[in-house]
Design an enzyme around this catalytic site. Structure first.
Site, short mmCIF file in Angstrom:
data_model
loop_
_atom_site.label_atom_id
_atom_site.label_comp_id
_atom_site.label_asym_id
_atom_site.label_seq_id
_atom_site.Cartn_x
_atom_site.Cartn_y
_atom_site.Cartn_z
N CYS A 100 12.21 -0.64 -0.81
CA CYS A 100 11.81 -0.28 0.71
C CYS A 100 12.68 -1.55 1.44
CB CYS A 100 10.41 -0.21 1.11
SG CYS A 100 9.40 1.11 0.40
N HIS A 112 10.71 -3.24 7.09
CA HIS A 112 9.78 -3.33 5.97
C HIS A 112 8.83 -4.85 6.75
CE1 HIS A 112 7.07 -4.30 2.53
NE2 HIS A 112 7.43 -3.18 2.21
#
Length: 559
Positions: A75, A129
């Site tokens: 991510c 993120h």
């Protein structure tokens, strides 16, 4: 005289309003939608199992890139790379534990660039993120005009909220729920959709254009989704991955032991051996069922968002981009989750809707994106007139969106660009919207993945920076995937191109699933000689391109 003056003033007002309308049209809005862990399991990507009518409807009015690849299949590194248009070796983010502006360079992000050009920029859900990787602020105020929105119910994602067969609550991987019984009576993606629609309504009549990024949390694990979506995928109709075994010639360093899945309570109960498992077949089927159901749940949220765009009469003046940060293995190669360099985890959906370019305006009053209830109308016939098969990358997104709304495209970065705030390591794909596609065998994408050792470890999936000893650099072309696992120094961020730990080569025409590694079939000493003959200043990307040309030439000689 009075009537003449009044008429002149009225004409002046109408002229001013007209100029305002044209100015608004010239500066298009952007709706940037990102899913989390979504592989190309969509109808518009020829997946015959999934039910994704709203995304397929979007794709039918868009240009669809069939071979788009992320730069790292996890991510934070992938999102940072895409949103800065810099590769992980430039952001120096391979884990979740540093903020690129401090760690590597004060790079301009995609939303920051739009903000600096007069756009009102907004973030909903998981775009950057969260945490250290975005300075605990989602990069506000650099990237966003207002603080980023995070759904309150996300705090329960890893809590014991999944009702098990014993009637008790657990922290499970498989977590289809009755939404009314969940904390707050909702789920994160439901909250994000509501907030995004609210923001669209607030922007509908403003003069300044907007850039709204909406990040959905699914189909990321745990599969905490409304239980009704499971009905779309009866377990008796689910099948296993076509290649569920670990390939015999796969280098151990390339394998991902899916440790994050092993931490969930329902998986722990199965007592799966480390590192290869396998997971029992009946549980594999349930994982695949829940993943697909999660995709359909995301599809419904995308449909709600697009229909709101339509109802607010913004669809004719808003560029829509749909993508994901990376894919996810569903048992292919005996792997689950992401954390590797295979196509199934690096390949992502990439869809661009450009009003007036990818679609013509419909009849007056005709809806562009009518909502399709996936629970009652699960199929949409995708019309694939505007698909592109050449290889592209997520670092291409920043320059492409910029050009397509009329902003200046960032200049290409130099080989060393740590001190350059605004540049791109990708390429604008704008010309692909204007010309018919010609097969380009020279187009390539680059991905990479770090490992702490040559064999699977408990931290192989996500090693901290200081633990990285090997970096797997992977090149994907039209017909090959070529990967080298090279020695890496985490203190200097230097790769040792002469320290080759392992290699992978897949010939995609014969082996589209990447199951047969033929790297050892080639004369490695000749390949290494070719590699060492290049000057030290040549980047690893250029080295691998040259090596692939060498391999291609060797194959032609054999044939």
């Amino acid at each position: 005289m009075y009537m003449l003056l009044r008429a002149s003033l009225l004409l002046l007002v109408l002229h001013t309003l007209a100029l305002g309308v044209f100015a608004r049209i010239d500066k298009r809005n952007v709706l940037f939608i990102m899913a989390d862990d979504l592989r190309t399991s969509l109808g518009c990507y020829r997946d015959s199992v999934v039910k994704s009518p709203n995304i397929d409807q979007l794709a039918s009015r868009s240009q669809v890139f069939l071979n788009a690849f992320a730069q790292q299949a996890v991510c934070a590194p992938s999102r940072t790379s895409m949103l800065t248009s810099r590769r992980p070796d430039t952001t120096r983010l391979y884990d979740f534990n540093s903020y690129w502006r401090v760690h590597a360079g004060n790079y301009t992000t995609l939303p920051q660039y739009f903000k600096s050009n007069g756009y009102f920029t907004m973030s909903v859900g998981k775009v950057f993120h969260p945490g250290i990787a975005s300075n605990h602020t989602d990069d506000y105020p650099y990237s966003w005009s207002i603080p980023a929105y995070h759904p309150a119910s996300f705090r329960y994602e890893k809590e014991k909220v999944c009702k098990g067969e014993d009637g008790k609550l657990h922290a499970n991987l498989l977590c289809a729920v009755n939404v009314t019984e969940q904390p707050g009576g909702t789920l994160p993606d439901l909250e994000s959709t509501e907030e995004a629609v609210r923001l669209l309504k607030s922007m509908a009549y403003r003069d300044d254009p907007f850039f709204l990024a909406v990040g959905f949390h699914k189909p990321h694990i745990p599969f905490r989704i409304p239980q009704e979506y499971l009905s779309l995928y009866p377990i008796g109709q689910m099948t296993l991955a076509p290649d569920p075994d670990v390939p015999k010639r796969l280098p151990p360093v390339a394998y991902n032991p899916w440790t994050d899945i092993r931490k969930r309570e329902d998986v722990k109960k199965i007592n799966i051996s480390f590192p290869h498992g396998p997971i029992p077949k009946d549980f594999q089927l349930r994982i695949r069922q829940h993943y697909y159901a999660a995709v359909s749940f995301v599809d419904a949220q995308v449909g709600r968002l697009l229909s709101a765009l339509d109802e607010l009469r913004l669809a004719d003046n808003t560029v829509v981009v749909f993508t994901s940060d990376h894919g996810w293995s569903l048992g292919e190669h005996g792997e689950w989750a992401k954390y590797s360099n295979f196509d199934v985890v690096t390949r992502v959906p990439l869809i661009f809707y450009i009003p007036g370019v990818t679609t013509v305006r419909g009849c007056l009053g005709e809806s562009t994106f009518p909502f399709i209830d996936v629970l009652t109308q699960s199929r949409y016939s995708f019309k694939d007139g505007e698909v592109r098969r050449n290889v592209v990358e997520l670092v291409d997104v920043f320059p492409t969106i910029s050009y397509m709304v009329g902003l200046r495209t960032p200049q290409p970065c130099s080989d060393v660009s740590f001190q350059v705030e605004l540049c791109t390591e990708g390429h604008s794909l704008a010309n692909t919207f204007q010309h018919s596609e010609i097969r380009n065998e020279e187009a390539v994408s680059f991905s990479q993945y770090p490992r702490p050792a040559d064999t699977p470890q408990m931290n192989s999936d996500l090693p901290d920076l200081n633990d990285i000893k090997v970096m797997g650099y992977s090149l994907r072309s039209w017909d090959y995937r070529y990967t080298l696992w090279l020695g890496f120094n985490p203190k200097t961020f230097q790769v040792n191109v002469s320290d080759v730990h392992a290699g992978e080569l897949y010939i995609l025409a014969d082996d589209p699933s990447e199951d047969n590694n033929v790297y050892s079939d080639f004369e490695n000493s000749a390949l290494m000689k070719k590699m060492s003959s290049l000057p030290p200043s040549v980047s690893w990307q250029m080295r691998m391109k040259q090596q692939l040309l060498f391999i291609r030439a060797g194959m032609k000689t054999r044939n």
